[in-house]
Design an enzyme around this catalytic site. Structure first.
Site, PDB file in Angstrom:
ATOM      1  N   TYR A   1       0.822  -1.212   0.000  1.00 47.70           N
ATOM      2  CA  TYR A   1       0.000   0.000   0.000  1.00 47.70           C
ATOM      3  C   TYR A   1       0.855   1.260   0.000  1.00 47.70           C
ATOM      4  O   TYR A   1       0.646   2.164  -0.806  1.00 47.70           O
ATOM      5  CB  TYR A   1      -0.929  -0.011   1.213  1.00 47.70           C
ATOM      6  CG  TYR A   1      -1.704   1.267   1.388  1.00 47.70           C
ATOM      7  CD1 TYR A   1      -2.867   1.499   0.652  1.00 47.70           C
ATOM      8  CD2 TYR A   1      -1.279   2.244   2.276  1.00 47.70           C
ATOM      9  CE1 TYR A   1      -3.585   2.680   0.807  1.00 47.70           C
ATOM     10  CE2 TYR A   1      -1.983   3.427   2.430  1.00 47.70           C
ATOM     11  CZ  TYR A   1      -3.133   3.637   1.692  1.00 47.70           C
ATOM     12  OH  TYR A   1      -3.839   4.816   1.834  1.00 47.70           O
ATOM     13  N   GLN A   2       1.814   1.337   0.900  1.00 46.18           N
ATOM     14  CA  GLN A   2       2.618   2.556   1.033  1.00 46.18           C
ATOM     15  C   GLN A   2       3.351   2.885  -0.265  1.00 46.18           C
ATOM     16  O   GLN A   2       3.402   4.051  -0.695  1.00 46.18           O
ATOM     17  CB  GLN A   2       3.654   2.405   2.164  1.00 46.18           C
ATOM     18  CG  GLN A   2       3.202   1.687   3.408  1.00 46.18           C
ATOM     19  CD  GLN A   2       2.237   2.482   4.270  1.00 46.18           C
ATOM     20  OE1 GLN A   2       1.830   3.584   3.927  1.00 46.18           O
ATOM     21  NE2 GLN A   2       1.853   1.912   5.410  1.00 46.18           N
TER      22      GLN A   2
ATOM     23  N   ASP B   1       1.049   6.738  10.612  1.00 47.09           N
ATOM     24  CA  ASP B   1       1.979   5.637  10.884  1.00 47.09           C
ATOM     25  C   ASP B   1       3.358   5.886  10.294  1.00 47.09           C
ATOM     26  O   ASP B   1       4.329   5.230  10.668  1.00 47.09           O
ATOM     27  CB  ASP B   1       1.422   4.319  10.366  1.00 47.09           C
ATOM     28  CG  ASP B   1       1.019   4.382   8.899  1.00 47.09           C
ATOM     29  OD1 ASP B   1       1.891   4.568   8.036  1.00 47.09           O
ATOM     30  OD2 ASP B   1      -0.184   4.238   8.611  1.00 47.09           O
TER      31      ASP B   1
ATOM     32  N   ASP C   1      -1.828  15.160  10.104  1.00 50.32           N
ATOM     33  CA  ASP C   1      -2.729  14.116  10.603  1.00 50.32           C
ATOM     34  C   ASP C   1      -3.583  14.701  11.720  1.00 50.32           C
ATOM     35  O   ASP C   1      -3.079  15.440  12.570  1.00 50.32           O
ATOM     36  CB  ASP C   1      -1.941  12.907  11.109  1.00 50.32           C
ATOM     37  CG  ASP C   1      -2.823  11.670  11.263  1.00 50.32           C
ATOM     38  OD1 ASP C   1      -3.747  11.690  12.108  1.00 50.32           O
ATOM     39  OD2 ASP C   1      -2.600  10.692  10.538  1.00 50.32           O
TER      40      ASP C   1
ATOM     41  N   ASP D   1      -6.662  19.293  11.194  1.00 54.28           N
ATOM     42  CA  ASP D   1      -7.562  18.881  10.135  1.00 54.28           C
ATOM     43  C   ASP D   1      -6.973  19.218   8.766  1.00 54.28           C
ATOM     44  O   ASP D   1      -6.493  20.326   8.539  1.00 54.28           O
ATOM     45  CB  ASP D   1      -8.902  19.592  10.313  1.00 54.28           C
ATOM     46  CG  ASP D   1      -9.923  19.166   9.286  1.00 54.28           C
ATOM     47  OD1 ASP D   1     -10.116  19.914   8.310  1.00 54.28           O
ATOM     48  OD2 ASP D   1     -10.506  18.079   9.433  1.00 54.28           O
TER      49      ASP D   1
ATOM     50  N   ASP E   1      -3.578   9.789   2.435  1.00 54.14           N
ATOM     51  CA  ASP E   1      -3.543   8.434   2.994  1.00 54.14           C
ATOM     52  C   ASP E   1      -4.628   8.343   4.051  1.00 54.14           C
ATOM     53  O   ASP E   1      -4.364   8.361   5.249  1.00 54.14           O
ATOM     54  CB  ASP E   1      -2.153   8.159   3.577  1.00 54.14           C
ATOM     55  CG  ASP E   1      -2.058   6.790   4.228  1.00 54.14           C
ATOM     56  OD1 ASP E   1      -2.943   5.946   3.972  1.00 54.14           O
ATOM     57  OD2 ASP E   1      -1.109   6.562   4.994  1.00 54.14           O
TER      58      ASP E   1
ATOM     59  N   SER F   1      -8.229   6.817   5.926  1.00 58.02           N
ATOM     60  CA  SER F   1      -8.942   5.580   6.239  1.00 58.02           C
ATOM     61  C   SER F   1     -10.234   5.556   5.435  1.00 58.02           C
ATOM     62  O   SER F   1     -10.451   6.391   4.552  1.00 58.02           O
ATOM     63  CB  SER F   1      -9.211   5.494   7.749  1.00 58.02           C
ATOM     64  OG  SER F   1      -9.840   6.675   8.212  1.00 58.02           O
ATOM     65  N   ASP F   2     -11.106   4.612   5.706  1.00 54.13           N
ATOM     66  CA  ASP F   2     -12.342   4.488   4.946  1.00 54.13           C
ATOM     67  C   ASP F   2     -13.263   5.683   5.195  1.00 54.13           C
ATOM     68  O   ASP F   2     -13.115   6.402   6.189  1.00 54.13           O
ATOM     69  CB  ASP F   2     -13.036   3.176   5.322  1.00 54.13           C
ATOM     70  CG  ASP F   2     -12.242   1.966   4.865  1.00 54.13           C
ATOM     71  OD1 ASP F   2     -12.044   1.821   3.649  1.00 54.13           O
ATOM     72  OD2 ASP F   2     -11.808   1.168   5.725  1.00 54.13           O
TER      73      ASP F   2
END
Length: 297
Positions: A74-75, A99, A119, A150, A168, A170-171
């Site tokens: 993924y990365q 991460d 992030d 944000d 990057d 999340s859902d």
């Protein structure tokens, strides 16, 4: 036999189970060796466990974010097709990605002079530095700066600044929901310099075709070039995850790397990415192509 001082509702009888209404009728299960961290941040539920076969695993709100065994797929693929499509990516912004894995890939490009991570949840960064050292090592690079906040607000204050923006996320639930809306893509476009490129987490073609079609459709109204690519990764739902790539330069050809390193360097730098994988990632199966052909170039 499984035994742990910490507990979590998603772990029963020594197995973590990823059950969610976004993928009804299926779940991903990973055998747990030890629960390492459980925390409720201001924004989300954070779980880290050591698995039997996938190394340490980061889970947010019950959904797998990374495992040490397969995270590189993924990365590397959310990063390198975009950066190798830009002639000189000096300034790169990563939205999300606490991460540190995407940052790790970004700074492999010597052209990068500034890599900024924004992030919304400092907990993810703090926990990753402790339990995911192979990814969070990127934070030690002097080119990296971190902003906690944000992504929307951050982008509003940046105009014509970045060469590449990588989302990057999340859902599309909880803190990440608004990162799949047209206004966010407009903000990214405004924050990019001429010739700038976007690479954004684009969900799974086996599960999320209506969302993929929606995003590529509105993105095409903002960027002259919009493409969808994907990679394989065992621990993401249905074993695949996609990316929406957008370019401000109408001559950009995402399917062919603009810059390349030698095959020998590819083997040293990357576990998954190479120039052939780059090209192949844009080859879509007919069921996907049919759904989004009216939305992408």
């Amino acid at each position: 036999m499984y035994s742990s001082a910490l507990t979590h509702s998603t772990i029963k009888n020594g197995w973590f189970s990823e059950v969610n209404d976004m993928w009804p009728g299926q779940s991903m299960n990973i055998e747990v060796d030890e629960v390492l961290h459980v925390e409720k941040s201001k924004l989300q539920d954070v779980l880290v466990f050591k698995s039997k076969t996938y190394g340490n695993v980061l889970v947010l709100d019950g959904i797998i974010q990374v495992t040490e065994r397969d995270e590189f797929s993924y990365q590397e693929m959310i990063t390198h097709p975009a950066l190798f499509s830009h002639p000189n990516p000096e300034r790169v912004l990563v939205i999300g990605g606490g991460d540190g894995g995407v940052l790790r890939e970004v700074i492999k490009h010597p052209q990068v002079k500034e890599a900024v991570l924004c992030d919304i949840d400092e907990t993810v960064i703090r926990v990753s530095k402790k339990y995911l050292p192979g990814m969070s090592i990127s934070y030690t690079d002097p080119r990296v700066t971190v902003h906690i906040g944000d992504g929307f607000d951050f982008l509003k204050n940046k105009k014509d600044y970045f060469d590449v923006i990588i989302t990057d996320s999340s859902d599309p639930v909880g803190p990440a929901e608004n990162l799949y809306e047209s206004h966010y893509y407009e903000l990214m476009s405004d924050a990019l310099r001429a010739g700038g490129i976007v690479s954004a987490q684009g969900e799974c073609q086996w599960l999320d075709l209506p969302l993929i079609k929606s995003v590529t459709k509105f993105a095409r109204n903002i960027f002259p070039v919009v493409k969808y690519a994907y990679t394989t990764i065992p621990t993401y739902t249905s074993g695949q995850i996609g990316f929406v790539l957008c370019a401000k330069d109408a001559s950009t050809n995402f399917k062919e790397p603009l810059r390349r390193v030698t095959p020998e360097e590819e083997l040293k730098l990357f576990k998954y990415y190479n120039s052939e994988i780059h090209r192949a990632s844009f080859a879509l199966p007919n069921f996907t192509r049919k759904e989004i052909e009216d939305s992408t170039n």
